[in-house]
Write a protein that holds these residues in place. Sequence first.
Motif, PDB file in Angstrom:
ATOM      1  N   ALA A  37       0.822  -1.209   0.000  1.00  0.00           N
ATOM      2  CA  ALA A  37       0.000   0.000   0.000  1.00  0.00           C
ATOM      3  C   ALA A  37       0.858   1.262   0.000  1.00  0.00           C
ATOM      4  N   ALA A  38       2.027   1.183   0.624  1.00  0.00           N
ATOM      5  CA  ALA A  38       2.928   2.334   0.691  1.00  0.00           C
ATOM      6  C   ALA A  38       3.906   2.372  -0.480  1.00  0.00           C
ATOM      7  N   ARG A  39       3.739   1.439  -1.413  1.00  0.00           N
ATOM      8  CA  ARG A  39       4.605   1.328  -2.595  1.00  0.00           C
ATOM      9  C   ARG A  39       6.080   1.123  -2.240  1.00  0.00           C
ATOM     10  N   LEU A  40       6.296   0.331  -1.220  1.00  0.00           N
ATOM     11  CA  LEU A  40       7.649  -0.053  -0.817  1.00  0.00           C
ATOM     12  C   LEU A  40       7.913  -1.435  -1.414  1.00  0.00           C
ATOM     13  N   ASP A  41       8.193  -1.432  -2.715  1.00  0.00           N
ATOM     14  CA  ASP A  41       8.241  -2.675  -3.476  1.00  0.00           C
ATOM     15  C   ASP A  41       9.270  -3.680  -2.973  1.00  0.00           C
ATOM     16  N   LEU A  42      10.477  -3.242  -2.715  1.00  0.00           N
ATOM     17  CA  LEU A  42      11.511  -4.178  -2.286  1.00  0.00           C
ATOM     18  C   LEU A  42      11.192  -4.742  -0.908  1.00  0.00           C
ATOM     19  N   LEU A  43      10.720  -3.898  -0.009  1.00  0.00           N
ATOM     20  CA  LEU A  43      10.333  -4.369   1.321  1.00  0.00           C
ATOM     21  C   LEU A  43       9.168  -5.349   1.218  1.00  0.00           C
ATOM     22  N   ALA A  44       8.193  -5.034   0.367  1.00  0.00           N
ATOM     23  CA  ALA A  44       7.060  -5.935   0.167  1.00  0.00           C
ATOM     24  C   ALA A  44       7.528  -7.281  -0.375  1.00  0.00           C
ATOM     25  N   TYR A  45       8.504  -7.248  -1.275  1.00  0.00           N
ATOM     26  CA  TYR A  45       9.048  -8.488  -1.832  1.00  0.00           C
ATOM     27  C   TYR A  45       9.651  -9.368  -0.733  1.00  0.00           C
ATOM     28  N   PHE A  46      10.480  -8.762   0.126  1.00  0.00           N
ATOM     29  CA  PHE A  46      11.126  -9.548   1.185  1.00  0.00           C
ATOM     30  C   PHE A  46      10.113 -10.052   2.206  1.00  0.00           C
ATOM     31  N   LEU A  47       9.123  -9.248   2.507  1.00  0.00           N
ATOM     32  CA  LEU A  47       8.076  -9.700   3.423  1.00  0.00           C
ATOM     33  C   LEU A  47       7.270 -10.835   2.800  1.00  0.00           C
ATOM     34  N   GLY A  48       7.039 -10.758   1.497  1.00  0.00           N
ATOM     35  CA  GLY A  48       6.361 -11.850   0.791  1.00  0.00           C
ATOM     36  C   GLY A  48       7.171 -13.132   0.831  1.00  0.00           C
ATOM     37  N   MET A  49       8.485 -12.990   0.712  1.00  0.00           N
ATOM     38  CA  MET A  49       9.349 -14.175   0.798  1.00  0.00           C
ATOM     39  C   MET A  49       9.307 -14.775   2.202  1.00  0.00           C
ATOM     40  N   ALA A  50       9.293 -13.920   3.225  1.00  0.00           N
ATOM     41  CA  ALA A  50       9.196 -14.403   4.609  1.00  0.00           C
ATOM     42  C   ALA A  50       7.864 -15.134   4.816  1.00  0.00           C
ATOM     43  N   LYS A  51       6.795 -14.571   4.256  1.00  0.00           N
ATOM     44  CA  LYS A  51       5.479 -15.197   4.354  1.00  0.00           C
ATOM     45  C   LYS A  51       5.485 -16.555   3.650  1.00  0.00           C
ATOM     46  N   ALA A  52       6.069 -16.615   2.465  1.00  0.00           N
ATOM     47  CA  ALA A  52       6.131 -17.875   1.716  1.00  0.00           C
ATOM     48  C   ALA A  52       6.942 -18.929   2.469  1.00  0.00           C
ATOM     49  N   GLU A  53       8.033 -18.524   3.062  1.00  0.00           N
ATOM     50  CA  GLU A  53       8.862 -19.464   3.837  1.00  0.00           C
ATOM     51  C   GLU A  53       8.098 -19.985   5.050  1.00  0.00           C
ATOM     52  N   GLY A  54       7.370 -19.084   5.700  1.00  0.00           N
ATOM     53  CA  GLY A  54       6.548 -19.500   6.836  1.00  0.00           C
ATOM     54  C   GLY A  54       5.459 -20.472   6.408  1.00  0.00           C
ATOM     55  N   ASP A  55       4.791 -20.172   5.285  1.00  0.00           N
ATOM     56  CA  ASP A  55       3.763 -21.083   4.762  1.00  0.00           C
ATOM     57  C   ASP A  55       4.353 -22.455   4.460  1.00  0.00           C
ATOM     58  N   LEU A  56       5.536 -22.475   3.868  1.00  0.00           N
ATOM     59  CA  LEU A  56       6.201 -23.737   3.554  1.00  0.00           C
ATOM     60  C   LEU A  56       6.477 -24.534   4.825  1.00  0.00           C
ATOM     61  N   PHE A  57       6.986 -23.857   5.852  1.00  0.00           N
ATOM     62  CA  PHE A  57       7.255 -24.524   7.127  1.00  0.00           C
ATOM     63  C   PHE A  57       5.968 -25.106   7.703  1.00  0.00           C
ATOM     64  N   LEU A  58       4.911 -24.300   7.695  1.00  0.00           N
ATOM     65  CA  LEU A  58       3.643 -24.752   8.266  1.00  0.00           C
ATOM     66  C   LEU A  58       3.077 -25.947   7.495  1.00  0.00           C
ATOM     67  N   ARG A  59       3.175 -25.924   6.163  1.00  0.00           N
ATOM     68  CA  ARG A  59       2.671 -27.040   5.358  1.00  0.00           C
ATOM     69  C   ARG A  59       3.480 -28.312   5.584  1.00  0.00           C
ATOM     70  N   THR A  60       4.790 -28.187   5.645  1.00  0.00           N
ATOM     71  CA  THR A  60       5.626 -29.380   5.761  1.00  0.00           C
ATOM     72  C   THR A  60       5.624 -29.965   7.164  1.00  0.00           C
ATOM     73  N   HIS A  61       5.256 -29.164   8.155  1.00  0.00           N
ATOM     74  CA  HIS A  61       5.265 -29.649   9.527  1.00  0.00           C
ATOM     75  C   HIS A  61       3.883 -29.774  10.134  1.00  0.00           C
ATOM     76  N   ALA A  62       2.840 -29.532   9.366  1.00  0.00           N
ATOM     77  CA  ALA A  62       1.477 -29.623   9.885  1.00  0.00           C
ATOM     78  C   ALA A  62       1.167 -31.051  10.309  1.00  0.00           C
ATOM     79  N   GLY A  63       0.625 -31.187  11.479  1.00  0.00           N
ATOM     80  CA  GLY A  63       0.222 -32.500  11.967  1.00  0.00           C
ATOM     81  C   GLY A  63       1.360 -33.341  12.499  1.00  0.00           C
ATOM     82  N   ALA A  64       2.583 -32.823  12.495  1.00  0.00           N
ATOM     83  CA  ALA A  64       3.721 -33.616  12.959  1.00  0.00           C
ATOM     84  C   ALA A  64       3.595 -33.974  14.431  1.00  0.00           C
ATOM     85  N   ASP A  65       3.043 -33.038  15.226  1.00  0.00           N
ATOM     86  CA  ASP A  65       2.852 -33.307  16.644  1.00  0.00           C
ATOM     87  C   ASP A  65       1.463 -32.881  17.092  1.00  0.00           C
TER      88      ASP A  65
END
Length: 88
Positions: A37-65
């Motif tokens: 929304a603030a047009r901070l493209d590079l920051l948005a990109y890195f935050l999107g990558m952090a979100k994607a990495e978190g989603d990957l972790f959650l998907r690969t470890h869901a139900g493990a315990d």
Amino acid sequence: MGTRRAEIPSRVAPREAFDVARYVTDMAAQLEAMAIAARLDLLAYFLGMAKAEGDLFLRTHAGADGAGGDSGEPGTADPIPDNDHALD
């Protein structure tokens, strides 16, 4: 020799790690939206990558315990999206 931590299988995430990953993923998604929304493209990109990495972790470890259960929190990552549409 120093003491060694008990080895945890790589596919098993402790409940606390799963909860932290879910929180960080949700926060990254909110911060990404703010950066876009603030047009901070590079920051948005890195935050999107952090979100994607978190989603990957959650998907690969869901139900493990049992951590993959429904927490009732809005916006939490769902490893299996609802899909009621038949394939044609």
